[in-house]
Design a protein around this motif. Sequence first.
Motif, PDB file in Angstrom:
ATOM      1  N   SER A  32       0.803  -1.231   0.000  1.00 32.38           N
ATOM      2  CA  SER A  32       0.000   0.000   0.000  1.00 32.38           C
ATOM      3  C   SER A  32       0.837   1.284   0.000  1.00 32.38           C
ATOM      4  O   SER A  32       0.601   2.197   0.799  1.00 32.38           O
ATOM      5  N   VAL A  33       1.823   1.333  -0.895  1.00 33.54           N
ATOM      6  CA  VAL A  33       2.692   2.518  -0.999  1.00 33.54           C
ATOM      7  C   VAL A  33       1.864   3.727  -1.430  1.00 33.54           C
ATOM      8  O   VAL A  33       1.157   3.682  -2.433  1.00 33.54           O
ATOM      9  N   ASN A  71      -2.507   4.501  -3.116  1.00 35.41           N
ATOM     10  CA  ASN A  71      -2.308   3.080  -2.808  1.00 35.41           C
ATOM     11  C   ASN A  71      -1.721   2.376  -4.022  1.00 35.41           C
ATOM     12  O   ASN A  71      -2.350   2.283  -5.071  1.00 35.41           O
ATOM     13  N   GLY A  72      -0.495   1.844  -3.858  1.00 36.02           N
ATOM     14  CA  GLY A  72       0.221   1.283  -4.993  1.00 36.02           C
ATOM     15  C   GLY A  72       0.090  -0.203  -5.187  1.00 36.02           C
ATOM     16  O   GLY A  72       0.784  -0.777  -6.043  1.00 36.02           O
ATOM     17  N   ASP A  73      -0.787  -0.883  -4.435  1.00 32.04           N
ATOM     18  CA  ASP A  73      -0.868  -2.337  -4.551  1.00 32.04           C
ATOM     19  C   ASP A  73      -1.190  -2.786  -5.980  1.00 32.04           C
ATOM     20  O   ASP A  73      -0.546  -3.695  -6.521  1.00 32.04           O
ATOM     21  N   VAL A  91      -6.550  -5.886  -1.360  1.00 31.17           N
ATOM     22  CA  VAL A  91      -6.678  -5.966  -2.829  1.00 31.17           C
ATOM     23  C   VAL A  91      -7.838  -6.855  -3.234  1.00 31.17           C
ATOM     24  O   VAL A  91      -8.329  -6.785  -4.364  1.00 31.17           O
ATOM     25  N   LEU A  92      -8.285  -7.718  -2.319  1.00 36.03           N
ATOM     26  CA  LEU A  92      -9.357  -8.662  -2.639  1.00 36.03           C
ATOM     27  C   LEU A  92     -10.743  -8.029  -2.569  1.00 36.03           C
ATOM     28  O   LEU A  92     -11.676  -8.537  -3.203  1.00 36.03           O
ATOM     29  N   PHE A  93     -10.878  -6.936  -1.818  1.00 33.76           N
ATOM     30  CA  PHE A  93     -12.242  -6.435  -1.600  1.00 33.76           C
ATOM     31  C   PHE A  93     -12.395  -4.919  -1.640  1.00 33.76           C
ATOM     32  O   PHE A  93     -13.517  -4.414  -1.582  1.00 33.76           O
ATOM     33  N   ARG A  94     -11.298  -4.143  -1.697  1.00 36.76           N
ATOM     34  CA  ARG A  94     -11.463  -2.696  -1.696  1.00 36.76           C
ATOM     35  C   ARG A  94     -12.250  -2.228  -2.914  1.00 36.76           C
ATOM     36  O   ARG A  94     -12.180  -2.840  -3.987  1.00 36.76           O
ATOM     37  N   GLY A  95     -12.978  -1.119  -2.764  1.00 34.54           N
ATOM     38  CA  GLY A  95     -13.885  -0.655  -3.809  1.00 34.54           C
ATOM     39  C   GLY A  95     -13.301   0.416  -4.706  1.00 34.54           C
ATOM     40  O   GLY A  95     -12.085   0.578  -4.823  1.00 34.54           O
TER      41      GLY A  95
END
Length: 812
Positions: free
Chosen positions: A269-270, A294-296, A321-325
């Motif tokens: 999360s850079v 957020n760099g993911d 990364v699996l669920f953020r909107g």
Amino acid sequence: MVVALKKSDLYSSLWKGADELRGGMDASQYKDYVLTLLFVKYVSDKAKGDTSSLIDVPAGGSFDDLVTFKGDKEIGDKINKSIGKLAEANDLQKVIDLADFNDEEKLGKGKEMQDRLTKLIAIFQDLDFRGSRAEGDDLLGDAYEYLMRHFATESGKSKGQFYTPAEVSRVMAQLIGITPSTSKSATVYDPACGSGSLLLKVADAAPNGLTIYGQEKDNATWALARMNMILHGNEIADIRKGDTITSPQLTTNDKLDTFDFLVANPPFSVKSWSNGLENEYGRFDGYGRPPEKNGDYAFLLHMLKSLKSNGKGAVILPHGVLFRGNAEAAIRKRIIRRGYIKGIIGLPSNLFYGTGIPACILILDKENAQDRTGIFMIDASKGFAKDGPKNRLRPRDMHKIVDAFTKQLEVTGYSRTVPLSEIESEANDYNLNIPRYIDSSEPEDVQDLHAHIHGGIPNRDLDALDGFWTAFPSLRSELFRPLREGYSELLTDKSDVPQTITSAPEYLAFAEGVRNHVASWWAAHRNEMTAITHTTKPSVLISSLSEELLDGFRKRPLIDEYSVYEQLMSYWNDSMHDDVALIMNEGWDAAAKPRKTIEDKNRKLTETPDLVLGSGRSASKYKMDLIPPALIVARYFADVQTKLDELNAAAEVASQAVTEFVEENSSDDGVLVEAMDDGKITKALATARLKVAKLERTADEVAGLAKLLALYETEADAKKKAKNAAAALDAETLAKYGQLNIDDAQTLVIDDKWGASVARGVGGELVKPIQQLSVRLAVLGDRYHSTLSDIEAEVEALSADVTKHLKEMGIL
């Protein structure tokens, strides 16, 4: 002198010695000094024994030159210049010469620096890495790994990101399909490679290695990666320096290079990932731009772009990364629709050195992506062991993850293939959060009101233990009888349940079958172990042993095959691997012989002897690296040991007799009180007082003191006999080592040491299901032991007692 320590002892000695010399310096800085010296020592040793070495060690630039600086007032400056010569000769400037050995702020001034660096060089001085790469066994590489892990642990969250735990790295290698048939020409790439540990573990999974590429932003960490590659025999690995997102170095004609395999553990999360970004290299085309803070997904899209059309990768990312909107949800939806995500593994929290939050592994696979109809998910969050301040994947956890994924095994509460139709549904809307698809929670333990009111154990609860009743068909009827429709009662007291189970003929046959199976498995592999030589590959040996053991227990009820596997692998990691490495390096005959202990307090390598002959300065101290004296005694001198045990017991009885007599007669009016000094009595005090008591003619005291002295004599005689017998047994034991032939040594090690230890470990697994069943039955027995009417009757009785007492007190 060449250090003869076992590998595990060597590593711990290196760490202990180096860490004690660190002083107040932060571990993240100190590692550069220690690992640089380790590098110089290794390349110097290798140059002595390998004329084809790719590293040129020039005059004045070897570790031997550093040794000559010990005690020199200008030691720091001279080390810098010597390492500078080595760097210049191999184009390793700004790689191995980053650590300033003349930095007074970090290493101290004058004598402090002089002493610290002198001792630091001494730690490595007598190690010999020329034979460190016996087939499949990398002493130096393992030592480097050990130090890296400890420095990562000590460096804290913000400074430990340079290292990915080896266990996770090995799992990732297997998840992306590295196999024995994978060619060395196959390419593997890590865009945020840190110290290179992840890349190296993945390359190690291929018998001949892989062609390695990587990039690292931090200058000091990049230098570590370059050294790490050389230390592991990957001198030509292409490790670039720079920010992968804003300035990717592995490009051709302004396009990102692509690779067969990809692994990464990028920083999570850079927030500043896009600072200075000018050329996107088409990474975001068709997906959308990741959010600025957020760099993911910036890293994830870079990785997808860097994979060949049939490429495979594994990347560690935070669960978000699996669920953020918002923007990330849109990107995730497009990646899923293209079929690029083959699998997701949820890992335990506190696993990584850069963060304590739980993470996941995304398995990427472009091959036949358009035909993918589901994503294989694993919830491995509960499989770990505590290891100091961090959690760690155990061998069993690693194997279970790999088995489930590679074989696509669907295990309730652990793994399943989730159809894309389910992921794309309105209810889920491309949310990949694992708990949506895998329920790993424990089933609710339902209370039965009817049983609470009327008694009895619900058959529903007993039916849930069907695995036990299937394994032991008669056991349920031995423990329970029907009470009424749907309920049973326990035939024995709950405290007798374990004994009832373990004495049942079916359990005895089950246990015997397990023991026989282990014995047959071990015997089938004995020839592999007697054939251990310098060409043995330890990884192949343990793989052969462990995989067959695991497969053999897959078909057996009640005992978890991964628990059995863990017993073997734990013993291998703790002891057996050390033994195998010793045999490989020295041969069976030499490895079995005793050696004099190493005692060098300055280098923190002082050993505890296994056997001591004589006493004081003339004592001879021996270390038995492969065969402990107890094994010799058990096989050849069991009767002598029995007699020694009897003598020790007699000495203990004699000592106890003295203690009891003193306690009984040391009160104020006791016969020994006059002989005591500060509440204590010795033989000398008793002897002196006896002379006075005889003159004073105090008969009781004379008799008491005389008896005490007699007890002292009996004690001394018993202890002397035990001591002489122990010394004689030690002498016989030492002499026996010289009489052992190779067959004897192999019997002692393979059968008495390794085989017996593994059998005990696996035997311990027999107890676990019985404990589980006993505990569950005890819970059920306690829960429904008292019915509602029993409780009401008890309440009435107590109430009557209270009323009676109140009346007697005149209150009612």
